[in-house]
Every structure is written in structure tokens, then in C-alpha cells.
Scaffold this active site. Structure first.
Site, PDB file in Angstrom:
ATOM      1  N   VAL A 279       0.797  -1.226   0.000  1.00 32.09           N
ATOM      2  CA  VAL A 279       0.000   0.000   0.000  1.00 32.09           C
ATOM      3  C   VAL A 279       0.830   1.277   0.000  1.00 32.09           C
ATOM      4  O   VAL A 279       0.346   2.341  -0.400  1.00 32.09           O
ATOM      5  CB  VAL A 279      -0.991   0.045   1.185  1.00 32.09           C
ATOM      6  CG1 VAL A 279      -2.027  -1.054   1.069  1.00 32.09           C
ATOM      7  CG2 VAL A 279      -0.256  -0.022   2.528  1.00 32.09           C
TER       8      VAL A 279
ATOM      9  N   TYR B 254       1.160   5.730  15.799  1.00 34.14           N
ATOM     10  CA  TYR B 254      -0.149   5.165  15.451  1.00 34.14           C
ATOM     11  C   TYR B 254      -1.251   6.208  15.646  1.00 34.14           C
ATOM     12  O   TYR B 254      -2.111   6.397  14.772  1.00 34.14           O
ATOM     13  CB  TYR B 254      -0.415   3.935  16.317  1.00 34.14           C
ATOM     14  CG  TYR B 254      -1.662   3.173  15.929  1.00 34.14           C
ATOM     15  CD1 TYR B 254      -1.715   2.441  14.738  1.00 34.14           C
ATOM     16  CD2 TYR B 254      -2.788   3.156  16.753  1.00 34.14           C
ATOM     17  CE1 TYR B 254      -2.853   1.732  14.385  1.00 34.14           C
ATOM     18  CE2 TYR B 254      -3.920   2.453  16.407  1.00 34.14           C
ATOM     19  CZ  TYR B 254      -3.951   1.740  15.225  1.00 34.14           C
ATOM     20  OH  TYR B 254      -5.090   1.036  14.877  1.00 34.14           O
TER      21      TYR B 254
END
Length: 267
Positions: free
Chosen positions: A65, A155
Site C-alpha cells: 500500500v 499510530y
């Protein structure tokens, strides 16, 4: 299951296992041909084979990706085989469980490459195919880390970025009939969660009022809804699926985490 996605072509990144695999199965059971896009070729091909043996429609495409050329190959293949794309689920993600003081710049970039660049490249690359659909939908899988702060700074930052990018893309793509929404789960019972540090799962359960993590199917059901014509008046929305975690608020979470760690010390 209904068949309201019959004739739809869907692509799920990170679809080979965990939450992604649950999303793949759910979309396929509702009639879509699902393209499993992942770097995990063995698991992805196996899942596609199992679905086809069950009478459902699925195929596998290798995808990194974070690489633009990988997306180009994928979209070329989709265009050649199907001519369009109706559903894109940007699910692929990684977690680097390190505090700010421990995190390197290389690790920071690695998280952004998958979690943010992957979503950007997915939407940018698939946009021409989605424009050909009469009911195009994009679902970006974010996290409660995109609603409140978690202790993993790379994150948390990446998932807030996904949340903001979803809204910006929704404003631009609405003119082309493409809806864009985000989903924000709390802890999900998947291999990614199981790989967390000791005490991680227990602490999260203490912070979630329902007292448990989500079954992947519970999140997949929401992704399916946002992918389907049933949510035709929704775009730029953020749907939180967290067992009450963010509703309870940060003080509750702090108290529950502290209770868990005190129990651990006493034990």
C-alpha cells in the site's frame, strides 16, 4: 445475508487476515466480487480460494500500500478485468508500540507510509475507477486512536490523519458521486492485538465499558453498511465502534487502566 452488493466490485487492502479477512467475507457474502489486496500472498490466495469454493466471488492481488507503482499495477488489473470499482476499503495498517522517547524517525516514517500514505495512494489511484460506479463508496479504517490519544504516538498521529483526510476527500469526491467515511474501532480480537505487549489486552478490556474487545465481524458489519447503498446519505462521517470506550471518557479510561496495573502489582 442480503445480496444488495450483487454486481459490485470491491477492493479491501490488508484483506488476507484479521479484520480485513472478516470484511472480505462479509462483502462477498452480500454479493460483491472482492479483491483481496495484500502483501501476504499465501494467506490472501488461500482466502480467495476458500471463498470461491463456497460459491462466492473473490480474487487476490499483490499490493504494497505504501508504493505508488504497486497501486498502479493493481488498478491496471482491475480496469482490465472489471472496468470499474465500486467499493474501496482502506484497511491495511501497522502498529509500532513505542513511546515517543523510544521511537526512531525510521519507525515514524514506516508507520506513516502504511497508515497514511497507503490511504492517500489508495484513494488517488482508485479514483478514476470509482468515478465509473453509480454507487461508489470508500471506507477508511481508522481507530479510537483517531478520536482520542493512545500511547503509541506514531499510530495515534496516523489515525488522526486518516480521520482528517477522510473528511477532506469526502468534500472533494462528492462532486463525482463518491462517498468517503471512516470507521473507528477500539480493541479488536485479531492477531494484531494478540501481538501486543503483556498486559495490553487486559488493560484495554478494563478501559472498555462493555468489558471486551470487538469480534472482527462486529466491525465488518459496520464497514459493510458504509459500503452499501443503505448508507447513501452518509459521507465525511466518522463511525465509532468501541464498546463505549470513548463515550466513557478519558478519566474513566485512566481509572480503569490504573486499577488494572494496581491489580497486576498486588498479584
Amino acid at each position: 445475508m442480503s445480496k444488495d452488493l450483487h454486481g459490485f466490485i470491491a477492493c479491501v487492502t490488508g484483506g488476507a487476515r484479521g479484520l480485513g479477512a472478516s470484511i472480505v467475507r462479509t462483502l462477498a457474502k452480500n454479493g460483491a466480487h472482492v479483491i483481496i489486496a495484500d502483501i501476504l500472498s499465501t494467506e490472501g490466495k488461500s482466502l480467495a480460494f476458500d471463498l470461491r469454493n463456497s460459491g462466492l466471488r473473490a480474487s487476490f492481488e499483490d499490493l504494497n500500500v505504501g508504493q505508488e507503482e504497486s497501486w498502479q499495477t493493481l488498478t491496471d488489473n482491475i480496469a482490465a478485468q472489471f472496468g470499474q470499482l465500486d467499493i474501496l476499503v482502506n484497511n491495511a495498517a501497522i502498529i509500532i508500540r513505542k513511546r515517543l522517547s523510544q521511537l526512531t524517525l525510521q519507525e515514524w516514517h514506516a508507520a506513516m507510509k502504511v497508515n497514511v500514505d497507503g490511504v492517500f495512494l489508495g484513494i488517488k489511484s482508485c479514483r478514476p475507477l470509482l468515478k465509473r460506479s453509480q454507487a461508489a463508496a470508500i471506507v477508511n479504517v481508522s481507530s479510537t486512536a483517531g478520536i482520542i490519544a493512545h500511547l503509541d504516538p506514531s499510530y495515534t498521529t496516523s489515525k488522526w490523519a486518516v480521520r482528517g483526510f477522510t473528511k477532506s476527500a469526502a468534500l472533494e469526491l462528492i462532486q463525482e458521486g463518491i462517498r468517503v467515511n471512516s470507521v473507528h474501532p477500539s480493541m479488536i480480537d485479531t492477531p494484531l492485538t494478540a501481538a501486543g505487549p503483556p498486559g495490553h489486552i487486559e488493560a484495554n478490556r478494563h478501559a472498555i465499558p462493555m468489558g471486551r474487545g470487538a469480534d472482527p465481524q462486529e466491525i465488518a458489519n459496520v464497514v459493510y453498511f458504509l459500503s452499501s447503498p443503505q448508507s447513501s446519505y452518509m459521507t465525511g462521517s466518522e463511525v465509532v465502534v468501541d464498546g463505549g470506550m470513548t463515550t466513557a471518557g478519558v478519566p474513566h479510561m485512566r481509572a480503569q487502566f490504573q486499577q488494572h496495573f494496581n491489580e497486576q502489582k498486588e498479584g
